[in-house]
Motif scaffolding. Structure first.
Motif, short mmCIF file in Angstrom:
data_model
loop_
_atom_site.label_atom_id
_atom_site.label_comp_id
_atom_site.label_asym_id
_atom_site.label_seq_id
_atom_site.Cartn_x
_atom_site.Cartn_y
_atom_site.Cartn_z
N PRO A 31 0.81 -1.23 0.00
CA PRO A 31 0.00 0.00 0.00
C PRO A 31 0.84 1.28 0.00
O PRO A 31 0.48 2.25 -0.67
N ILE A 32 1.96 1.28 0.72
CA ILE A 32 2.81 2.48 0.73
C ILE A 32 3.47 2.67 -0.63
O ILE A 32 3.54 3.80 -1.14
N LEU A 33 3.94 1.58 -1.24
CA LEU A 33 4.51 1.69 -2.59
C LEU A 33 3.48 2.19 -3.59
O LEU A 33 3.78 3.04 -4.43
N ALA A 34 2.25 1.69 -3.50
CA ALA A 34 1.19 2.15 -4.41
C ALA A 34 0.86 3.61 -4.17
O ALA A 34 0.64 4.37 -5.12
N PHE A 35 0.83 4.02 -2.91
CA PHE A 35 0.56 5.42 -2.56
C PHE A 35 1.63 6.32 -3.16
O PHE A 35 1.33 7.34 -3.79
N ARG A 71 -7.38 7.09 13.36
CA ARG A 71 -7.01 5.74 12.95
C ARG A 71 -5.51 5.63 12.69
O ARG A 71 -4.89 6.57 12.21
N PHE A 72 -4.99 4.44 12.93
CA PHE A 72 -3.57 4.20 12.70
C PHE A 72 -3.20 4.38 11.24
O PHE A 72 -2.17 4.97 10.92
N THR A 73 -4.03 3.85 10.33
CA THR A 73 -3.70 3.97 8.91
C THR A 73 -3.65 5.42 8.47
O THR A 73 -2.82 5.79 7.64
N GLY A 74 -4.51 6.26 9.01
CA GLY A 74 -4.45 7.69 8.70
C GLY A 74 -3.14 8.30 9.16
O GLY A 74 -2.52 9.09 8.44
N PHE A 75 -2.71 7.90 10.35
CA PHE A 75 -1.43 8.39 10.89
C PHE A 75 -0.27 7.91 10.02
O PHE A 75 0.60 8.69 9.63
N ARG A 81 2.94 10.42 3.37
CA ARG A 81 2.73 11.61 2.54
C ARG A 81 3.87 12.61 2.73
O ARG A 81 4.34 13.22 1.77
N CYS A 82 4.32 12.77 3.96
CA CYS A 82 5.46 13.66 4.21
C CYS A 82 6.70 13.15 3.48
O CYS A 82 7.47 13.94 2.92
N CYS A 83 6.88 11.83 3.46
CA CYS A 83 8.02 11.24 2.73
C CYS A 83 7.88 11.44 1.23
O CYS A 83 8.87 11.68 0.53
N VAL A 84 6.66 11.37 0.70
CA VAL A 84 6.41 11.62 -0.72
C VAL A 84 6.75 13.07 -1.05
O VAL A 84 7.42 13.35 -2.05
N VAL A 85 6.32 14.00 -0.22
CA VAL A 85 6.62 15.42 -0.45
C VAL A 85 8.14 15.63 -0.45
O VAL A 85 8.67 16.34 -1.30
N ASP A 86 8.83 15.00 0.49
CA ASP A 86 10.30 15.10 0.52
C ASP A 86 10.91 14.56 -0.77
O ASP A 86 11.84 15.17 -1.32
N GLY A 111 -4.12 17.93 -1.99
CA GLY A 111 -2.97 17.08 -2.00
C GLY A 111 -2.27 16.99 -3.35
O GLY A 111 -1.54 16.05 -3.62
N GLU A 112 -2.48 17.96 -4.23
CA GLU A 112 -1.86 17.94 -5.53
C GLU A 112 -0.47 18.55 -5.43
O GLU A 112 -0.23 19.50 -4.71
#
Length: 133
Positions: A31-35, A71-75, A81-86, A111-112
Motif C-alpha cells: 500500500p505504501i509503494l502504491a501510494f 485511525r492508525f492507517t491515517g497516521f 505523505r510527508c516522505c512523498v513530499v520530501d 494534495g496535488e
C-alpha cells in the motif's frame, strides 16, 4: 483502508518482536509503494519513500501515535505523505526546479503536487531572495 490489528500496533509500541515488525512490513509494504507511485514517483523513489516511512515509524512514529486522535492507517499514511513530499522536493532540487505544493507553497487542500518551471539560475534565485553577493 487497510484493517490494522490493534494488538499488533500495541505490541510494536511496546517494542515488538521481529515477527511483529515483519508482519507490519508485509501488511503495509504494497500500500505504501502504491501510494507513492500514485504521486508519479519512479520505482526507486517509491522504494525510498517506503524505506523512509518505515524508519520514521521505527524511530518515533509508534511512540507518537495516539488512537484517541484517529485511525492508525491515517497516521501512517500522513507519515508516508510527508516522505512523498520530501521525494518530490529532492527531485525538484536535482532537476533544478522549484517545487510548490498546491501552487501556494504550503501543504493542504487536495494534495496535488505542482512543479513550477523557470526559476532561473542560482544568481537569479539569490537576487530574488535578497542575498547579496
Amino acid at each position: 483502508m487497510i484493517p490494522t490489528q490493534h494488538s499488533l500496533v500495541i505490541r510494536i509500541q511496546g517494542g515488538g518482536s521481529d515477527d511483529d515488525w515483519g508482519r507490519f512490513y508485509s501488511l503495509y509494504e504494497r500500500p505504501i509503494l502504491a501510494f507513492a507511485s500514485s504521486h508519479s514517483l519512479s520505482e526507486a523513489e517509491c522504494a525510498d519513500v517506503l524505506q523512509e516511512t518505515m524508519i520514521k515509524m521505527l524511530r518515533v512514529g509508534f511512540a507518537r501515535f495516539d488512537p484517541a486522535k484517529g485511525r492508525f492507517t491515517g497516521f501512517l499514511f500522513h507519515v508516508a505523505r510527508c516522505c512523498v513530499v520530501d521525494a518530490v522536493r529532492r527531485r525538484g532540487r536535482r532537476e533544478g526546479r522549484h517545487v510548490s505544493i498546491n501552487g501556494t507553497g504550503e501543504l493542504g487542500g487536495g494534495g496535488e503536487l505542482e512543479l513550477v518551471e523557470g526559476w532561473g539560475d542560482q544568481h537569479e534565485l539569490d537576487a530574488r531572495a535578497g542575498v547579496l553577493g
